[in-house]
Write a protein that holds these residues in place. Sequence first.
Motif, PDB file in Angstrom:
ATOM      1  N   LEU A  75     -20.735 -32.284  63.813  1.00 27.12           N
ATOM      2  CA  LEU A  75     -21.515 -32.152  64.988  1.00 27.12           C
ATOM      3  C   LEU A  75     -22.611 -31.497  64.651  1.00 27.12           C
ATOM      4  O   LEU A  75     -23.677 -31.787  65.462  1.00 27.12           O
ATOM      5  CB  LEU A  75     -20.528 -31.447  65.951  1.00 27.12           C
ATOM      6  N   VAL A  76     -22.389 -30.123  63.871  1.00 25.01           N
ATOM      7  CA  VAL A  76     -23.816 -29.686  63.770  1.00 25.01           C
ATOM      8  C   VAL A  76     -24.845 -30.408  62.986  1.00 25.01           C
ATOM      9  O   VAL A  76     -25.932 -30.314  63.245  1.00 25.01           O
ATOM     10  CB  VAL A  76     -23.561 -28.351  62.925  1.00 25.01           C
ATOM     11  N   PHE A  77     -24.183 -31.217  61.946  1.00 24.06           N
ATOM     12  CA  PHE A  77     -25.357 -32.032  61.322  1.00 24.06           C
ATOM     13  C   PHE A  77     -25.799 -33.163  62.241  1.00 24.06           C
ATOM     14  O   PHE A  77     -27.240 -33.272  62.270  1.00 24.06           O
ATOM     15  CB  PHE A  77     -24.470 -32.655  59.865  1.00 24.06           C
ATOM     16  N   ALA A  78     -25.156 -33.720  63.028  1.00 25.40           N
ATOM     17  CA  ALA A  78     -25.482 -34.626  63.964  1.00 25.40           C
ATOM     18  C   ALA A  78     -26.650 -34.313  64.856  1.00 25.40           C
ATOM     19  O   ALA A  78     -27.506 -34.829  65.367  1.00 25.40           O
ATOM     20  CB  ALA A  78     -24.432 -35.369  64.895  1.00 25.40           C
ATOM     21  N   GLN A  79     -26.597 -32.949  65.318  1.00 27.84           N
ATOM     22  CA  GLN A  79     -27.487 -32.282  66.185  1.00 27.84           C
ATOM     23  C   GLN A  79     -28.653 -31.743  65.698  1.00 27.84           C
ATOM     24  O   GLN A  79     -29.637 -31.939  66.323  1.00 27.84           O
ATOM     25  CB  GLN A  79     -26.890 -31.127  66.807  1.00 27.84           C
ATOM     26  N   LEU A  80     -28.503 -31.392  64.148  1.00 25.49           N
ATOM     27  CA  LEU A  80     -29.582 -30.621  63.696  1.00 25.49           C
ATOM     28  C   LEU A  80     -30.583 -31.538  62.750  1.00 25.49           C
ATOM     29  O   LEU A  80     -31.550 -31.283  62.455  1.00 25.49           O
ATOM     30  CB  LEU A  80     -29.184 -29.544  63.224  1.00 25.49           C
ATOM     31  N   ILE A  81     -29.873 -32.654  62.329  1.00 24.10           N
ATOM     32  CA  ILE A  81     -30.358 -33.451  60.991  1.00 24.10           C
ATOM     33  C   ILE A  81     -31.787 -34.211  61.402  1.00 24.10           C
ATOM     34  O   ILE A  81     -32.502 -34.059  60.638  1.00 24.10           O
ATOM     35  CB  ILE A  81     -29.347 -34.409  60.495  1.00 24.10           C
ATOM     36  N   ASP A  82     -31.915 -34.418  62.725  1.00 22.22           N
ATOM     37  CA  ASP A  82     -33.324 -34.998  63.224  1.00 22.22           C
ATOM     38  C   ASP A  82     -34.137 -33.935  63.554  1.00 22.22           C
ATOM     39  O   ASP A  82     -35.281 -34.437  63.792  1.00 22.22           O
ATOM     40  CB  ASP A  82     -32.913 -36.069  64.300  1.00 22.22           C
ATOM     41  N   MET A  95     -28.721 -25.020  54.927  1.00 19.01           N
ATOM     42  CA  MET A  95     -28.741 -23.699  54.730  1.00 19.01           C
ATOM     43  C   MET A  95     -27.365 -23.046  55.100  1.00 19.01           C
ATOM     44  O   MET A  95     -26.746 -22.075  54.755  1.00 19.01           O
ATOM     45  CB  MET A  95     -29.752 -23.011  55.248  1.00 19.01           C
ATOM     46  N   LEU A  96     -26.931 -23.668  56.491  1.00 14.86           N
ATOM     47  CA  LEU A  96     -25.504 -23.003  57.007  1.00 14.86           C
ATOM     48  C   LEU A  96     -24.377 -23.588  56.033  1.00 14.86           C
ATOM     49  O   LEU A  96     -23.432 -22.663  56.017  1.00 14.86           O
ATOM     50  CB  LEU A  96     -25.424 -23.783  58.372  1.00 14.86           C
TER      51      LEU A  96
END
Length: 555
Positions: A515-522, A530-531
């Motif tokens: 979910l973090v990747f989905a929110q931050l990748i764009d 880094m996380l």
Amino acid sequence: MDSEDFRNRWTPVNDNEEMGDANSLNDPLLKSSLDDVTAARIVGSSGSGDKSTLTSTNGITMSYDDLLQAIGYGKFHYILLLVCGLAVAADAVEIQAVSFVLPSACDLKLTDVQKGWLTAIIFIGMMFGGYVWGGLADVQGRRNILRYAMLVNGLFGLISAFSPNFGFFAFCRFMSGLGVGGSMPVVFSYFTEFQPKSHRGSMITILACFWMVGLIIAAGLAWLIIPHNIGGPLGSIFFGSWRIFVCVSTFPCFTVALCLLFLPESPRYYLEVGKLGKAVKSLQTVEKWNRGSLKSTLHLQSEPETEAEGSITSSSDRISRNKFTTIIHNCRSSAGKVLHASKELFYRPYLRRTLILLNIWFTFSFGYYGLTLWFPELFKKFADGSTCTNREIMNYTKPPCELNANNTEIYFESFLTSISSLPGNILTVLLIDRIGRKIILVTSMGCSGVAVFFIWLVNRKSDILILSCVFSGLSIGGWNALDVLGPELYPTHLRSTSFGLQSVLGRIASVLGNLVFAQLIDVDCALPIMLVAANLACGAISAIWLPNTTKISLS
């Protein structure tokens, strides 16, 4: 005879002579315990005996590991490795399959947020499945629970191929995750309990290597099937290449469920619950397969079978109860045992290792699954001109979904990433019993974190491909070491429950990572990268305080 006072004795006797003329076990035990003319009986006697200790009539004590060593290592163990290995590979295929569906399921019209939930939903299912199935395996046995978990995984994976929309597809992947989550902790417990300590470390590592086999199978199938315009209309949906890929991906699950019908239950589990007759039958199967003979040299003295303390109900009770009441009673009893085992993990002497392992599972799962399941998407973004360091083109115009689905490079690059873990697997097998599990785990997580740190600095597609391969090769050693450590750090009655509980937290971390990747990748792909690096470093540091289990007998 009370099961708590039940002691197992290993008594060698000759098939044709009285016990007084029997050949006894001489030191070393493993040289003369089971020859062609020697039979053996496990008998019970009162005392405070250890369920993992067997005592011969000449006073020599044999552990369960010594008994496995005496039976020998051979055909049965290699067949067991193939079946359990295919189970591990099947789980890897089911998990990884979603990452290949994301760029290609154009008819589902998925948004980036929905893609994030699809990669996360299977881990939510695994979170529940790992604890429930793992706990039941400590109460009801390993083999059948593993078979049921594989059937659930395969069945709902197959149904998901016919999904008309995002909601139904997500539900099916959640149910498939229930099966995956159950099979992972159970398969390692089941496999471990057949391994003598002389082979245990290397063989569990080889079993863990089948995860790489699963990743390669998934990437290879995706590369061969998805980019091609095959399929046709089926009712209200178009049964295209990605749906065919999902169907084919379920074959290993059904194959494992079928093969498990022909394998015995864990004898270590039977000994733990006091079912000596069934334990010996399992050991007879192992011996006959290894020795290639129709007749086993292991026999059980004719004594009444005893059930473990707290068994669900007596025979007379079963007759008097109606079927529905019995099922409810059994479920409540099993749930109570699972909860009791779970609480025991948080008391001494298991508290410290439990907390450390929970932290490792969380940090490793957050970093590994948060990154690897998004590698195909990262490859796609780099191919479209987006990088982590080139901020001016981050808001690029997405090409049509169909172009991504037909881009064979995405799948080929994922295939290379999967196969790049082969050197790490080989090194782990060679070193796991030499330098120890803990050193491999600490080194793997630390070096993986360093490799991830450099991903956000690159601006070429070839660079991210190289770093992703390095990350895959380094991280696999840590997972292999963790798969060996997990079963070894706990006794039989806690083994699957502990693994299941750890996997629950790991699945929560996997969900959060996706979910973090989905929110931050764009927004800025450097942030989730880094996380991930920070989580891996944290896990590596905590692993330093784990105990060493190399060549220690199972309890």
